[in-house]
Design an enzyme around this catalytic site. Structure first.
Site, mmCIF file in Angstrom:
data_model
loop_
_atom_site.group_PDB
_atom_site.id
_atom_site.type_symbol
_atom_site.label_atom_id
_atom_site.label_comp_id
_atom_site.label_asym_id
_atom_site.label_seq_id
_atom_site.Cartn_x
_atom_site.Cartn_y
_atom_site.Cartn_z
ATOM 1 N N CYS A 68 46.802 -50.128 51.468
ATOM 2 C CA CYS A 68 46.267 -50.074 50.113
ATOM 3 C C CYS A 68 47.428 -49.676 49.217
ATOM 4 O O CYS A 68 48.329 -48.966 49.652
ATOM 5 C CB CYS A 68 45.163 -49.011 50.085
ATOM 6 S SG CYS A 68 44.602 -48.561 48.434
ATOM 7 N N ARG A 72 51.922 -41.023 38.045
ATOM 8 C CA ARG A 72 50.821 -40.213 38.560
ATOM 9 C C ARG A 72 51.360 -38.835 38.957
ATOM 10 O O ARG A 72 50.915 -38.251 39.928
ATOM 11 C CB ARG A 72 50.190 -40.899 39.758
ATOM 12 C CG ARG A 72 48.686 -40.967 39.725
ATOM 13 C CD ARG A 72 48.156 -41.428 41.085
ATOM 14 N NE ARG A 72 46.708 -41.494 41.088
ATOM 15 C CZ ARG A 72 45.965 -41.567 42.183
ATOM 16 N NH1 ARG A 72 46.521 -41.583 43.359
ATOM 17 N NH2 ARG A 72 44.669 -41.619 42.094
ATOM 18 N N ASP A 105 41.160 -39.448 48.992
ATOM 19 C CA ASP A 105 42.113 -38.511 48.406
ATOM 20 C C ASP A 105 41.470 -37.150 48.122
ATOM 21 O O ASP A 105 40.331 -37.091 47.641
ATOM 22 C CB ASP A 105 42.604 -39.144 47.089
ATOM 23 C CG ASP A 105 43.827 -38.462 46.543
ATOM 24 O OD1 ASP A 105 44.254 -37.451 47.110
ATOM 25 O OD2 ASP A 105 44.346 -38.972 45.535
ATOM 26 N N ASP A 113 47.689 -45.368 51.638
ATOM 27 C CA ASP A 113 47.814 -45.729 50.225
ATOM 28 C C ASP A 113 49.270 -45.623 49.780
ATOM 29 O O ASP A 113 50.108 -44.997 50.445
ATOM 30 C CB ASP A 113 46.915 -44.797 49.400
ATOM 31 C CG ASP A 113 46.397 -45.457 48.143
ATOM 32 O OD1 ASP A 113 46.999 -46.440 47.692
ATOM 33 O OD2 ASP A 113 45.380 -44.971 47.598
ATOM 34 N N MET A 114 49.569 -46.175 48.619
ATOM 35 C CA MET A 114 50.939 -46.166 48.077
ATOM 36 C C MET A 114 50.815 -46.437 46.579
ATOM 37 O O MET A 114 50.680 -47.569 46.171
ATOM 38 C CB MET A 114 51.708 -47.284 48.778
ATOM 39 C CG MET A 114 53.198 -47.194 48.711
ATOM 40 S SD MET A 114 53.872 -47.671 47.109
ATOM 41 C CE MET A 114 55.572 -47.812 47.495
ATOM 42 N N ASN A 115 50.829 -45.344 45.803
ATOM 43 C CA ASN A 115 50.360 -45.481 44.427
ATOM 44 C C ASN A 115 51.421 -45.478 43.332
ATOM 45 O O ASN A 115 51.103 -45.188 42.185
ATOM 46 C CB ASN A 115 49.341 -44.378 44.125
ATOM 47 C CG ASN A 115 47.991 -44.723 44.712
ATOM 48 O OD1 ASN A 115 47.558 -45.875 44.643
ATOM 49 N ND2 ASN A 115 47.322 -43.760 45.317
ATOM 50 N N LYS A 158 43.299 -44.936 55.891
ATOM 51 C CA LYS A 158 43.597 -45.718 54.679
ATOM 52 C C LYS A 158 44.971 -45.254 54.215
ATOM 53 O O LYS A 158 45.144 -44.104 53.820
ATOM 54 C CB LYS A 158 42.531 -45.458 53.622
ATOM 55 C CG LYS A 158 42.778 -46.172 52.302
ATOM 56 C CD LYS A 158 41.597 -45.952 51.367
ATOM 57 C CE LYS A 158 41.842 -46.467 49.967
ATOM 58 N NZ LYS A 158 40.756 -46.075 49.043
ATOM 59 N N TRP A 202 46.839 -53.966 37.817
ATOM 60 C CA TRP A 202 45.870 -53.099 38.480
ATOM 61 C C TRP A 202 44.444 -53.598 38.169
ATOM 62 O O TRP A 202 44.143 -53.946 37.025
ATOM 63 C CB TRP A 202 46.032 -51.651 37.989
ATOM 64 C CG TRP A 202 44.996 -50.740 38.571
ATOM 65 C CD1 TRP A 202 44.958 -50.252 39.845
ATOM 66 C CD2 TRP A 202 43.839 -50.248 37.911
ATOM 67 N NE1 TRP A 202 43.842 -49.487 40.027
ATOM 68 C CE2 TRP A 202 43.127 -49.457 38.848
ATOM 69 C CE3 TRP A 202 43.311 -50.399 36.624
ATOM 70 C CZ2 TRP A 202 41.926 -48.816 38.547
ATOM 71 C CZ3 TRP A 202 42.120 -49.762 36.320
ATOM 72 C CH2 TRP A 202 41.442 -48.975 37.273
ATOM 73 N N ASP A 242 41.103 -52.073 43.300
ATOM 74 C CA ASP A 242 40.279 -50.931 42.910
ATOM 75 C C ASP A 242 39.109 -51.397 42.052
ATOM 76 O O ASP A 242 38.228 -50.600 41.714
ATOM 77 C CB ASP A 242 41.113 -49.916 42.112
ATOM 78 C CG ASP A 242 41.910 -49.010 43.035
ATOM 79 O OD1 ASP A 242 41.702 -49.066 44.256
ATOM 80 O OD2 ASP A 242 42.747 -48.232 42.525
HETATM 81 C C1 GLA Z 1 44.314 -45.509 44.837
HETATM 82 C C2 GLA Z 1 43.404 -46.325 45.724
HETATM 83 C C3 GLA Z 1 41.981 -45.858 45.569
HETATM 84 C C4 GLA Z 1 41.879 -44.382 45.889
HETATM 85 C C5 GLA Z 1 42.841 -43.592 45.025
HETATM 86 C C6 GLA Z 1 42.890 -42.147 45.455
HETATM 87 O O1 GLA Z 1 44.091 -45.794 43.491
HETATM 88 O O2 GLA Z 1 43.541 -47.692 45.462
HETATM 89 O O3 GLA Z 1 41.127 -46.604 46.397
HETATM 90 O O4 GLA Z 1 42.151 -44.177 47.249
HETATM 91 O O5 GLA Z 1 44.157 -44.121 45.087
HETATM 92 O O6 GLA Z 1 43.767 -41.419 44.708
#
Ligand code: GLA
Length: 744
Positions: free
Chosen positions: A532, A449, A373, A484-486, A482, A205, A554
């Site tokens: 993302c 998370r 977010d 995302d996939m965290n 955007k 990361w 990030d």
């Molecule tokens: C991830 C993305 C960030 C942001 C956060 C929001 O970490 O990479 O840019 O959007 O999620 O929770």
């Protein structure tokens, strides 16, 4: 008899695929075994079947006394499993009796003038007649496994796209246990006799795309992912490079995998110094039940070869992706300059706060506000509400449509963040459909998370997500998403799959993500999608098929970004690198970098802002106004031009320099960053690249108003490239300058 069509030649038992500067040759040994003969600089023709062997001379039959020696040494094009080849296999199939041997033998071929899309998967494309495709059919006569290998030649870009289909031609059930997309047995030394080395990109990361070059030891070495997505630990890319490879010199074979899930990109060095390169879906956590008559489609691999160093490889991949992979309205268009509220507000925002940001942003030339977010459900931190894609009216009274129309009055578009593949245990969605989450019944799943992954391999889950996301897009006239996939996937189990198909889950998950994004793009053809994944943890060519840009990291610290973007630009066009100017001290590193340098670094990407613009000084606001003008002035060149890496702070520890040259070589934008200052630093001589030596150019400061640019130099391209351009010494760290070089 020789026959040539669409840059593919067939003569006797040999096939040759040509691109502008390369030839790729494969052929059939003794009517049975498909071998890899050659990949390298363009050659005309000749019998080079001798290149296929470290194998016994003479005719080979399947009952040969030393068959295993042959199997273990022949340079195969697509190796099977269990018939004597002890190197990494590409295909392994389990039959109803539990055995797993598969030995695909040559059966036939076909040449066509088009390239068909791959069902359910991203793939490179070209208009009918613009690309030749060679299909080679193999089959295992003992087991009825049928394999088709596809090779499409992108002539101008020096790229060959490969893929594989496996069909069950028998009448019993088969279980595919590995189906790699490409394999290649090749000599382990470059043309100067030096052992090849391995170029890969590793990371974590906020530190994606870290370049690494190592000798290739005997045995197996490579990069892989088994976390359900590509991940930030490694790019699936493999580079087989000459020792001491530079931007201009040395050989490089580059392979990229158009896939966004588990991968295995391996190199195996054998006792005879040959290397076997193999790329495909990671065989761990993969199996696929194939019923009689069914076909499995493996994702595509794109390969290029350059004997002019890494620079040519990068430009080949950039052209391929810009012309033949990225799609949609924004394929050739400037993207709106955006301001994203994540680093500005995190979860703490409301309509008023966003509108204050929007008004100031508009005044500085910014064109779109992205609400990151926190706009939905009860989401005031990252513990809750993923899956509940309904607006939090406490923060945004009247919803996103009210915000959207107020933004329109100001003159800004609206962008919105989603994380569709996720669900929070604390959400209405999870409470209603616990079986929609990927987790093993009776076992507490590992959270990340505090969230779980939705089983998007299921059609009902995808239908819900499609309607939830598209309702918001429609109601609020959203111009940009955007996506995302965290987190990675764990605790693998799908409530919708029978036990024998659980091994299909990860691939079905990726197919589900692709299906959802395709449905959205079909429903909203003007939508700009940016993928993302906690920064760049799903930055892969598969995703580029759906989104022309991907959030690179990030880490928005410009100094870190120089390195990250250098790594990313080795493989991907600048037009695809999500890059924003953010506040200092930087939220990830605590570092201070001048506002101007932050802008220059972000210009080598999609460009935008990620800060609370209402809290900036007048000086910084003036700088933003200058930067947005620069974006409009140079973005066509940056998006469409040829990328040249001139110097790297990674190598010299002091400065960084790169340029973008227009295809007709009439203009160039040069970025120089004086990274670390030392006493008595000399002026630098920068040797420009990519210009036309015979053309005369004027060099100006790129930031001057166009009407009266201050001339820094006037010289022929040959002078600027060989004698160099003087960059005066700068005082302080992280200083940068942009030059515009134009033909006169
Ligand atoms: C991830 C993305 C960030 C942001 C956060 C929001 O970490 O990479 O840019 O959007 O999620 O929770």
């Amino acid at each position: 008899m020789k026959r040539t069509q669409f840059n593919i030649s067939v003569s006797e038992d040999t096939f040759r695929i040509d691109t502008k500067n390369t030839s790729y040759m494969l052929g059939v040994r003794d009517g049975l075994f498909l071998g890899h003969f050659y990949y390298g600089p363009r050659i005309i023709e000749d019998d080079i079947t001798y290149r296929s062997a470290f194998a016994p001379e003479g005719r080979i039959s399947r009952t040969d006394r030393e068959m295993v020696i042959f199997m273990d040494g022949f340079r195969f094009e697509y190796p099977g499993w269990g018939a004597g080849d002890s190197r990494e296999g590409a295909l392994k199939v389990q039959y109803e009796d539990g055995t797993t041997r598969v030995c695909p033998l040559f059966r036939g071929y076909e040449i066509s003038s088009s390239k068909a899309p791959v069902p359910g998967l991203p793939s490179t494309y070209a208009a009918e007649g613009d690309v030749g495709t060679l299909r080679i059919d193999l089959a295992d006569p003992d087991t009825d496994v049928e394999v088709s290998l596809f090779y499409s030649a992108f002539y101008e870009e020096d790229v060959i796209a490969r893929r594989v289909e496996v069909r069950n031609g028998g009448d019993g059930k088969m279980v595919l246990q590995r189906v790699l997309s490409a394999a290649m047995d090749m000599p382990g030394r470059d043309m100067q006799g030096r052992p090849f080395e391995l170029l890969t990109f590793h990371g974590t990361w906020a530190r994606e795309f870290t370049r690494q070059i190592d000798p290739i030891p005997f045995g197996r070495i490579g990069v892989s992912s088994i976390c359900g997505k590509t991940g930030n630990r490694a790019q699936s890319f493999l580079g087989i490079v000459s020792p001491g490879i530079t931007q201009e010199e040395g050989e490089v074979y580059g392979l990229q995998f158009l896939y966004s899930g588990n991968f295995s990109s391996m190199v195996e060095k054998c006792p005879n110094e040959d290397i076997r390169v193999s790329v495909g879906i990671h065989p761990e956590e993969f199996s696929w039940v194939l019923m009689p008559g069914e076909t499995f489609y493996a994702p595509e691999v794109v390969m290029t070869y350059s004997d002019h160093g890494l620079g040519r490889m990068s430009r080949s991949f950039h052209d391929l992706y810009r012309r033949h992979l990225i799609r949609g309205k924004y394929k050739e268009q400037k993207r709106p300059i955006l301001i994203n509220n994540w680093e500005a507000t995190y979860f703490d925002f409301n309509t008023e706060k966003l509108l204050r940001i929007a008004r100031q942003a508009k005044d500085c030339g910014i064109e779109m506000l992205v609400v990151d977010d926190g706009w939905f459900g009860k989401r005031n931190d990252d513990n809750t509400s993923l899956g509940d894609w309904t607006v939090n009216e406490e923060k945004l009274p009247g919803g996103l449509s009210v915000l959207s129309s107020k933004l329109k009055e100001i003159g800004l578009k609206l962008g919105v963040w989603f994380e569709p593949e996720m669900v929070s245990p604390d959400s209405d969605l999870y409470r209603a459909h616990p079986d929609w989450a990927i987790m093993i019944p009776g076992i507490e799943p590992s959270r990340s998370r505090n969230q779980l992954v939705l089983d998007v391999s299921r059609e009902d889950v995808r239908d819900y997500l499609f309607s939830a996301v598209s309702d918001i897009i429609r109601e609020a006239d959203v111009a940009y998403v955007k996506w995302d996939m965290n987190r990675q996937l764990s605790d693998l189990y799908s409530a919708a799959l029978p036990a024998e198909r659980q091994g299909e889950l990860l691939h079905r998950f990726v197919l589900g993500v692709y299906d959802l994004q395709e449905r959205l793009l079909t429903a909203f053809p003007d939508l700009l999608l940016e993928n993302c994944s906690s920064g760049g943890a799903r930055f892969d060519p598969g995703m580029l098929y759906y989104s022309p840009q991907i959030w690179t990291s990030d880490d928005t610290d410009a100094y870190e970004r120089i390195r990250i973007q250098e790594g990313a630009a080795t493989l991907y066009p600048l037009s695809s690198l999500g890059a924003h100017v953010s506040i200092c001290p930087n939220h990830v590193t605590g570092r201070n970098v001048p506002f101007m340098t932050r802008g220059h670094v972000a210009l080598a990407g999609t460009f935008g802002y990620e800060l609370d613009i209402t809290k900036l000084s007048e000086e910084d606001l003036t700088e933003i106004k200058r930067q947005t003008v620069l974006f409009h002035r140079y973005n066509d060149l940056i998006r469409n031009g040829d990328y040249y890496r001139i110097a790297s702070v990674r190598d010299n520890g002091a400065y960084d320099c790169y340029g973008v040259v227009s295809k007709d070589k009439s203009e160039m934008l040069l970025t120089f960053i004086h990274v670390i200052n030392r006493p008595c630093t000399p002026n630098r001589f920068i040797h420009l690249k990519g210009l036309d030596g015979e053309k005369r150019y004027r060099v100006t400061w790129a930031e001057d108003p166009e009407e009266q640019p201050e001339v820094v130099a006037e010289a022929y391209g040959s002078t600027l490239m060989n004698a160099g351009l003087t960059i005066p010494c700068m005082n302080g760290d992280f200083r940068s300058v942009l030059y515009y070089i134009e033909e006169i």
